[in-house]
Design an enzyme around this catalytic site. Structure first.
Site, PDB file in Angstrom:
ATOM      1  N   GLY A 155       0.853  -1.199   0.000  1.00  0.00           N
ATOM      2  CA  GLY A 155       0.000   0.000   0.000  1.00  0.00           C
ATOM      3  C   GLY A 155       0.880   1.236   0.000  1.00  0.00           C
TER       4      GLY A 155
ATOM      5  N   GLY B 113      -0.392   4.697  -0.940  1.00  0.00           N
ATOM      6  CA  GLY B 113      -1.618   5.134  -0.260  1.00  0.00           C
ATOM      7  C   GLY B 113      -1.376   6.231   0.762  1.00  0.00           C
ATOM      8  N   ASP B 114      -2.489   6.668   1.350  1.00  0.00           N
ATOM      9  CA  ASP B 114      -2.506   7.775   2.286  1.00  0.00           C
ATOM     10  C   ASP B 114      -1.631   7.508   3.524  1.00  0.00           C
ATOM     11  OD1 ASP B 114      -3.819  10.231   3.061  1.00  0.00           O
ATOM     12  OD2 ASP B 114      -4.764   9.022   4.630  1.00  0.00           O
TER      13      ASP B 114
ATOM     14  N   ARG C 150      -0.174  -1.618  -6.386  1.00  0.00           N
ATOM     15  CA  ARG C 150      -0.631  -2.102  -7.679  1.00  0.00           C
ATOM     16  C   ARG C 150      -0.150  -1.194  -8.831  1.00  0.00           C
ATOM     17  NH1 ARG C 150      -6.373  -4.307  -7.669  1.00  0.00           N
ATOM     18  NH2 ARG C 150      -6.284  -2.977  -5.860  1.00  0.00           N
TER      19      ARG C 150
ATOM     20  N   LYS D 280      -4.634  -1.628  12.748  1.00  0.00           N
ATOM     21  CA  LYS D 280      -6.014  -1.890  13.110  1.00  0.00           C
ATOM     22  C   LYS D 280      -6.933  -1.539  11.937  1.00  0.00           C
ATOM     23  CE  LYS D 280      -8.529   1.718  15.146  1.00  0.00           C
ATOM     24  NZ  LYS D 280      -8.660   2.831  14.244  1.00  0.00           N
TER      25      LYS D 280
ATOM     26  N   ASP E  74      -1.171  -0.235  17.706  1.00  0.00           N
ATOM     27  CA  ASP E  74      -2.167   0.669  18.274  1.00  0.00           C
ATOM     28  C   ASP E  74      -1.403   1.964  18.530  1.00  0.00           C
ATOM     29  OD1 ASP E  74      -3.754   2.192  20.040  1.00  0.00           O
ATOM     30  OD2 ASP E  74      -4.837   0.375  20.594  1.00  0.00           O
ATOM     31  N   HIS E  75      -1.649   2.978  17.704  1.00  0.00           N
ATOM     32  CA  HIS E  75      -0.767   4.149  17.799  1.00  0.00           C
ATOM     33  C   HIS E  75      -0.904   4.850  19.153  1.00  0.00           C
ATOM     34  CE1 HIS E  75      -4.303   6.546  16.670  1.00  0.00           C
ATOM     35  NE2 HIS E  75      -3.641   7.616  17.067  1.00  0.00           N
TER      36      HIS E  75
ATOM     37  N   HIS F  78      -8.006   1.573  21.147  1.00  0.00           N
ATOM     38  CA  HIS F  78      -7.357   2.599  21.970  1.00  0.00           C
ATOM     39  C   HIS F  78      -7.943   2.686  23.386  1.00  0.00           C
ATOM     40  CE1 HIS F  78      -5.966   3.519  18.056  1.00  0.00           C
ATOM     41  NE2 HIS F  78      -6.919   4.351  17.705  1.00  0.00           N
TER      42      HIS F  78
ATOM     43  N   LYS G 284     -10.934  18.790  21.455  1.00  0.00           N
ATOM     44  CA  LYS G 284     -10.115  17.576  21.346  1.00  0.00           C
ATOM     45  C   LYS G 284      -9.418  17.381  22.680  1.00  0.00           C
ATOM     46  CE  LYS G 284      -6.973  14.685  19.353  1.00  0.00           C
ATOM     47  NZ  LYS G 284      -7.306  13.407  18.748  1.00  0.00           N
TER      48      LYS G 284
HETATM   49  C1  BG6 Z   1      -7.717   6.360  14.827  1.00  0.00           C
HETATM   50  C2  BG6 Z   1      -9.164   6.350  14.448  1.00  0.00           C
HETATM   51  O1  BG6 Z   1      -7.300   5.068  15.189  1.00  0.00           O
HETATM   52  O2  BG6 Z   1      -7.543   7.231  15.940  1.00  0.00           O
HETATM   53  C3  BG6 Z   1      -9.629   7.742  14.099  1.00  0.00           C
HETATM   54  O3  BG6 Z   1      -9.336   5.489  13.329  1.00  0.00           O
HETATM   55  C4  BG6 Z   1      -9.329   8.685  15.226  1.00  0.00           C
HETATM   56  O4  BG6 Z   1     -11.008   7.756  13.787  1.00  0.00           O
HETATM   57  C5  BG6 Z   1      -7.885   8.571  15.657  1.00  0.00           C
HETATM   58  O5  BG6 Z   1      -9.599  10.001  14.757  1.00  0.00           O
HETATM   59  C6  BG6 Z   1      -7.635   9.367  16.914  1.00  0.00           C
HETATM   60  O6  BG6 Z   1      -6.259   9.392  17.139  1.00  0.00           O
HETATM   61  P1  BG6 Z   1      -5.595  10.608  17.908  1.00  0.00           P
HETATM   62  O7  BG6 Z   1      -4.158  10.225  17.995  1.00  0.00           O
HETATM   63  O8  BG6 Z   1      -5.853  11.839  17.072  1.00  0.00           O
HETATM   64  O9  BG6 Z   1      -6.293  10.692  19.229  1.00  0.00           O
END
Ligand code: BG6
Length: 503
Positions: A30, A33-34, A64, A166, A195-196, A258, A363
């Protein structure tokens, strides 16, 4: 034990991270991709600026599209420049970037890829490989099988690692199926499920805070804690991801991964050593102790919402169902709040309120631990029975801080209390910061699984969420879905159910 990078801070409070030394090929599926252009390639380029990428690493983009290596390099360059990356290492970095077009439907294409990787490996003296699946999840099984078929998953005196993003399945059944496909060629020790959130500095700090300080742990239980509130609210809407999100919704997108990780970090027992499997064992025990949702009384434990049109920062934003790509009658939740209990000695009876939503007023991601009130108020004759209880907030983003609120005497002749705060700003004196993706890639290079999901935990979380996912996926669940205006704190229903819950 492979490369665990815990070191004492130096005199300036900095902490050196371990540098991986094994040369390897990083193969990105990929690659055009983005995710590849926004996160993976910039992180690799940043790591190559002396932050941890071994010098002998090569990067092979796979997708691809029929692109030449030069065209691929050129696209990376433009994208990095547009995003203001430091380009001083570009020449040496780009010389190690290659591209191979692969048709995922053909097993022969995987054999050709194997030849290409082998040839490049011989040229650059690398025989270890990382495969990063930056593709839609529907392609995971095909790629895993293709790699196994071409013998690319086998370790033979070298190492081979697979990075999976994920979502890990759509539910328990599909997660099992995905895992079976991965296991056809790979073993658990080769798989890194990202899992970031785990790579966020302030999330990693939760364990340090809890287990490197003696003073909090004695209070960290049902005797002193009234409730725990874990919140991840976002201002963003669904953006351009409706194709994925409208099938996932907030429960699969945020809770299954998360939010469950944050819960485990705040609730787990101390492992005997900072080591991947001991930590993951303790998290698994938390998931195993989750009290199942009472399906006959779900309303007392779960609030689901979907954003309606509203104003955010002075701008009109459309409702979820008017977002591009979203079905106009979609019942996908973009908000969820749930009350859950952990049935073990430490947490019996303590509610954990977990909330996450899109298009919220602000946020912020944080864990708030609310302590019990003092058992007896000796000031009741002057201040009444209730004294505001202590709160400890582990704030993950955008503020990165630990905050403790407590009561103090208000200065002056009268006996008055005031709420005061002691806080620690996490970013103070920390010169070395890696982005979440840089951190994740570094850990894979080091072969350390601490920041990654293990399949047993994934299964337990899917099992726990299954009853509510079944409810949500039911066509008659419309009445459970509460609309909330974009730019607010979610549905009123949350405050009605749990008046003390503020998002
Ligand atoms: C991603 C989700 O795993 O986490 C997104 O798919 C979400 O929908 C994002 O916006 C949130 O991550 P963060 O690091 O901005 O809190």
């Amino acid at each position: 034990m492979p490369g665990v990078a815990i070191k004492q801070g130096d005199a300036n409070g900095g902490c050196l991270h371990e540098k991986p030394s094994d040369p390897c090929a990083i193969v990105i599926f990929g690659a055009t991709g983005d995710l590849s252009f926004r996160k993976i390639l910039p992180s690799l380029q940043a790591l190559s600026c002396d932050k941890g990428l071994p010098e002998d690493c090569i990067i092979i983009g796979v997708a691809r599209s029929a692109l030449s290596i030069d065209e691929f390099r050129q696209r990376i360059r433009i994208s990095l420049e547009e995003n203001g990356a430091a380009m001083n290492n570009w020449d040496s970095f780009s010389q190690r970037v290659f591209y191979q077009s692969v048709d995922l439907t053909s097993m022969d294409a995987f054999s050709e890829l194997a030849e290409f990787i082998k040839a490049k490996g011989n040229e650059f003296g690398t025989n270890n490989t990382i495969f990063h699946l930056a593709v839609p999840p529907t392609a995971y099984e095909t790629i895993a099988r293709g790699l196994a078929h071409a013998g690319l998953s086998r370790e033979n005196g070298n190492w081979v690692r697979l990075i999976v993003e994920k979502p890990f399945g759509h539910d328990l059944v599909s997660s099992h199926r995905l895992n079976e496909a991965l296991m056809e060629g790979f073993s658990e020790h080769q798989i890194y499920r990202i899992d970031h959130y785990l790579a966020k500095e302030t999330v990693q700090n939760i364990l340090m805070f809890r287990f490197a300080n003696a003073i909090f742990e004695p209070l960290w239980n049902r005797r002193y804690i009234e409730s725990v509130h874990i919140t991840a609210s976002e201002k963003l809407g669904v953006e351009h991801r409706a194709g994925y999100y409208d099938h996932a919704g907030v429960l699969r997108d945020m809770f299954q991964n998360h939010m469950m990780q944050l819960l485990a970090l705040v609730a787990m027992e101390p492992p005997s050593l900072y080591e991947a499997d001991r930590i993951r064992d303790e998290k698994t025990k938390v998931y195993r102790s989750l009290r199942p949702f009472p399906t006959n009384d779900l309303d007392s434990y779960l609030v689901l919402g979907q954003y309606a049109a509203g104003m955010m920062d002075g701008q009109f934003v459309p409702s979820y169902v008017k977002e591009p790509g979203v079905a106009s009658d979609s019942l996908t939740p973009t908000f969820a709040a749930m009350k859950i209990f952990i049935d073990n000695w430490r947490w019996q009876g303590v509610p954990f309120y977990i909330t996450s939503g899109k298009r919220m007023a602000e946020k912020h991601t944080e864990i708030e631990v609310r302590f019990k009130e003092v058992p007896h108020s000796m000031y009741r004759n002057i201040l009444g029975e209730h004294i505001t209880a202590n709160r400890l907030t582990l704030s993950i983003q955008p503020r990165e801080e630990v905050r403790l609120t407590f009561q103090a005497k208000a200065p002056g002749p009268a006996m008055c209390l005031r709420n005061v705060t002691m806080d620690f700003d996490y970013s103070q004196g920390s010169p070395i910061r890696l982005s979440a993706y840089e951190k994740v890639l570094l850990e894979v290079l080091l072969g350390d699984h601490t920041l990654f999901w293990r399949q047993d935990s994934i299964n337990l979380c899917w099992s726990f969420l299954t009853p509510i996912l079944m409810e949500c996926d039911c066509p008659d669940q419309a009445e459970r879905l509460h609309l909330y205006k974009a730019g607010t704190n979610g549905p009123h229903r949350v405050r009605q159910c749990w008046p003390d819950t503020e998002v």
